[in-house]
Design an enzyme around this catalytic site. Sequence first.
Site, PDB file in Angstrom:
ATOM      1  N   ARG A 142     -12.890  82.612 -38.536  1.00 29.48           N
ATOM      2  CA  ARG A 142     -11.990  83.669 -38.971  1.00 29.48           C
ATOM      3  C   ARG A 142     -12.719  84.660 -39.862  1.00 29.48           C
ATOM      4  O   ARG A 142     -13.667  84.312 -40.569  1.00 29.48           O
ATOM      5  CB  ARG A 142     -10.795  83.080 -39.743  1.00 29.48           C
ATOM      6  CG  ARG A 142      -9.902  82.199 -38.916  1.00 29.48           C
ATOM      7  CD  ARG A 142      -8.570  81.942 -39.604  1.00 29.48           C
ATOM      8  NE  ARG A 142      -8.688  81.760 -41.043  1.00 29.48           N
ATOM      9  CZ  ARG A 142      -8.133  80.752 -41.716  1.00 29.48           C
ATOM     10  NH1 ARG A 142      -7.469  79.821 -41.069  1.00 29.48           N
ATOM     11  NH2 ARG A 142      -8.252  80.663 -43.015  1.00 29.48           N
ATOM     12  N   ARG A 178       0.862  82.614 -55.914  1.00 31.04           N
ATOM     13  CA  ARG A 178      -0.519  82.918 -56.267  1.00 31.04           C
ATOM     14  C   ARG A 178      -0.631  83.879 -57.442  1.00 31.04           C
ATOM     15  O   ARG A 178      -1.731  84.138 -57.912  1.00 31.04           O
ATOM     16  CB  ARG A 178      -1.251  83.510 -55.055  1.00 31.04           C
ATOM     17  CG  ARG A 178      -1.624  82.454 -54.020  1.00 31.04           C
ATOM     18  CD  ARG A 178      -2.364  83.048 -52.856  1.00 31.04           C
ATOM     19  NE  ARG A 178      -2.893  82.012 -51.978  1.00 31.04           N
ATOM     20  CZ  ARG A 178      -3.358  82.236 -50.761  1.00 31.04           C
ATOM     21  NH1 ARG A 178      -3.359  83.462 -50.282  1.00 31.04           N
ATOM     22  NH2 ARG A 178      -3.820  81.246 -50.034  1.00 31.04           N
ATOM     23  N   ARG A 181     -15.866  76.365 -41.662  1.00 26.36           N
ATOM     24  CA  ARG A 181     -14.598  76.155 -40.965  1.00 26.36           C
ATOM     25  C   ARG A 181     -14.528  76.994 -39.692  1.00 26.36           C
ATOM     26  O   ARG A 181     -14.912  78.152 -39.665  1.00 26.36           O
ATOM     27  CB  ARG A 181     -13.433  76.511 -41.890  1.00 26.36           C
ATOM     28  CG  ARG A 181     -12.068  76.234 -41.296  1.00 26.36           C
ATOM     29  CD  ARG A 181     -10.984  76.223 -42.356  1.00 26.36           C
ATOM     30  NE  ARG A 181     -10.913  77.462 -43.125  1.00 26.36           N
ATOM     31  CZ  ARG A 181     -10.094  77.648 -44.158  1.00 26.36           C
ATOM     32  NH1 ARG A 181      -9.320  76.657 -44.564  1.00 26.36           N
ATOM     33  NH2 ARG A 181     -10.076  78.802 -44.796  1.00 26.36           N
ATOM     34  N   ARG A 218     -12.304  86.041 -52.249  1.00 29.67           N
ATOM     35  CA  ARG A 218     -11.113  85.195 -52.357  1.00 29.67           C
ATOM     36  C   ARG A 218     -11.207  84.242 -53.545  1.00 29.67           C
ATOM     37  O   ARG A 218     -10.232  84.044 -54.283  1.00 29.67           O
ATOM     38  CB  ARG A 218     -10.918  84.401 -51.064  1.00 29.67           C
ATOM     39  CG  ARG A 218     -10.441  85.243 -49.899  1.00 29.67           C
ATOM     40  CD  ARG A 218     -10.722  84.577 -48.577  1.00 29.67           C
ATOM     41  NE  ARG A 218      -9.973  83.349 -48.388  1.00 29.67           N
ATOM     42  CZ  ARG A 218     -10.272  82.446 -47.462  1.00 29.67           C
ATOM     43  NH1 ARG A 218     -11.323  82.623 -46.681  1.00 29.67           N
ATOM     44  NH2 ARG A 218      -9.535  81.369 -47.326  1.00 29.67           N
ATOM     45  N   LYS A 261      -5.519  72.036 -49.587  1.00 33.65           N
ATOM     46  CA  LYS A 261      -4.061  72.133 -49.714  1.00 33.65           C
ATOM     47  C   LYS A 261      -3.368  72.007 -48.366  1.00 33.65           C
ATOM     48  O   LYS A 261      -2.374  71.300 -48.233  1.00 33.65           O
ATOM     49  CB  LYS A 261      -3.669  73.470 -50.353  1.00 33.65           C
ATOM     50  CG  LYS A 261      -4.146  73.687 -51.760  1.00 33.65           C
ATOM     51  CD  LYS A 261      -3.536  74.940 -52.367  1.00 33.65           C
ATOM     52  CE  LYS A 261      -3.791  76.195 -51.548  1.00 33.65           C
ATOM     53  NZ  LYS A 261      -5.225  76.546 -51.440  1.00 33.65           N
TER      54      LYS A 261
END
Length: 229
Positions: free
Chosen positions: A167, A95, A134, A178, A13
């Site tokens: 992160r 969300r 990532r 998540r 996204k």
Amino acid sequence: MHVILMGAQGSGKGTQASLLEPRLKLVKIATGDLFRAEIASGSPLGVELKAILGRGDLVPDALTTDVVRGRIAALIVDRKAGKPVVGALFDGFPRTDAQARSLDAILEGHGERLTTVIEIVVPRDTLVERLSGRRVCETCAKVFHIVSNPAPAGDCCDNCGGRVIQREDDMPEPIARRLALYDQQTAPLLDYYRSLGILERVDGDQPVEAVTSAILTIVDRRLAASGTA
């Protein structure tokens, strides 16, 4: 024109929003970016957000909606002032059902509504691979990936020289939480937008350029159908 990009974390996204923003003359409203900026500031709110996101939890609806309301009001002011802004491109919002209905009310308050909601669909195993690999520069937020786009200088950002890190919310346990939260709380929104007749789907497991092209085609078709192309 207002467009929502939906999809689980890691679906692309953010990448698509950055590419589409200048093409469509939309203002990207990415709650994730807003939250990370607050965390970097070290403010009390930033400390609270860091704890919430570090656990893999979602930020409370009221707090998230207030942030978005302010951004929408600002872009409408800019548009009325003659700036080349068409509308908003939402990345990571809404969300939850409460956020979705709040967004509808905010837009209706300005005499506007959503043009389309586009779900970017990616297989679960691909999502996990993308998220766990990532890496992000803690200074300029440039994104890398240990497989597909590694930082040329190892743990040093080639853009600003900052430190490249993983992160907390890209660790295995937060990733699992998540994705579970997405299935539980966010995915049902697809039914809501489908009932409004504005939901579209795009295959996100293909080259970035192909995903962008598919989204632009959808937006053009929606605008043509509404007579605003």
